[in-house]
Design a protein around this motif. Sequence first.
Motif, short mmCIF file in Angstrom:
data_model
loop_
_atom_site.label_atom_id
_atom_site.label_comp_id
_atom_site.label_asym_id
_atom_site.label_seq_id
_atom_site.Cartn_x
_atom_site.Cartn_y
_atom_site.Cartn_z
N TYR A 27 8.57 0.28 -11.61
CA TYR A 27 9.07 -0.91 -10.85
C TYR A 27 9.14 -0.32 -9.20
N ILE A 28 9.83 0.78 -9.30
CA ILE A 28 10.02 1.54 -8.03
C ILE A 28 8.80 1.98 -7.22
N GLU A 29 7.77 2.65 -8.12
CA GLU A 29 6.54 3.18 -7.61
C GLU A 29 5.81 1.89 -7.08
N ARG A 30 5.91 0.75 -7.80
CA ARG A 30 4.93 -0.46 -7.41
C ARG A 30 5.71 -1.02 -6.06
N LEU A 31 7.13 -1.07 -5.74
CA LEU A 31 7.40 -1.40 -4.63
C LEU A 31 6.95 -0.49 -3.56
N VAL A 32 7.04 0.67 -3.54
CA VAL A 32 6.54 1.75 -2.60
C VAL A 32 5.08 1.50 -2.11
N GLN A 33 4.29 1.33 -3.31
CA GLN A 33 2.81 1.12 -3.18
C GLN A 33 2.38 -0.20 -2.39
N GLN A 34 3.37 -1.17 -2.61
CA GLN A 34 2.93 -2.57 -2.09
C GLN A 34 3.35 -2.37 -0.62
N ASP A 35 4.63 -1.68 -0.39
CA ASP A 35 5.01 -1.61 1.05
C ASP A 35 3.88 -0.55 1.86
N MET A 36 3.57 0.23 1.24
CA MET A 36 2.31 0.92 2.18
C MET A 36 1.27 0.12 2.25
N GLY A 37 0.82 -0.59 1.42
CA GLY A 37 -0.18 -1.75 1.34
C GLY A 37 0.08 -2.59 2.70
N GLU A 38 1.11 -2.90 2.74
CA GLU A 38 1.51 -3.95 3.84
C GLU A 38 1.30 -3.32 5.01
N SER A 39 1.88 -2.25 5.07
CA SER A 39 1.81 -1.32 6.69
C SER A 39 0.23 -1.12 6.88
N GLY A 40 -0.52 -0.75 6.05
CA GLY A 40 -2.00 -0.66 6.31
C GLY A 40 -2.49 -1.99 6.89
N ARG A 41 -2.26 -2.98 6.13
CA ARG A 41 -2.81 -4.18 6.67
C ARG A 41 -2.22 -4.33 7.95
#
Length: 78
Positions: free
Chosen positions: A32-46
Motif C-alpha cells: 500500500y505504501i509503495e503504491r502511494l509513493v509510486q502514484q505520487d511520483m507519477g503525478e509529479s512527473g506529469r
Amino acid sequence: MGKKQLNVRVDATTAEMARERAEQQGISMNQYIERLVQQDMGESGRAFIDAAAQFMKEYETAFLAEFGDSGELQDVRR
C-alpha cells in the motif's frame, strides 16, 4: 531491484487508516505504501511535463525569434 527497509512514525489514526485501506485493497501495508509513493511520483512527473509544455507554448515566439524556424525545434503542441 532489491527492497530497502524504511522505518516511519505516524500517529495512531494515520496508521489505522493505512492498515484499513491496505486490507480493503487486499494488499500488505508495505504494498500500500509503495503504491502511494509510486502514484505520487507519477503525478509529479506529469506535472513537470505539463509545466514544460506550457513554458514552450508561452515562449514559442521568443524561441523562434532567437533561433529562427529552421525546423530544429519540434512543435510541442502535438
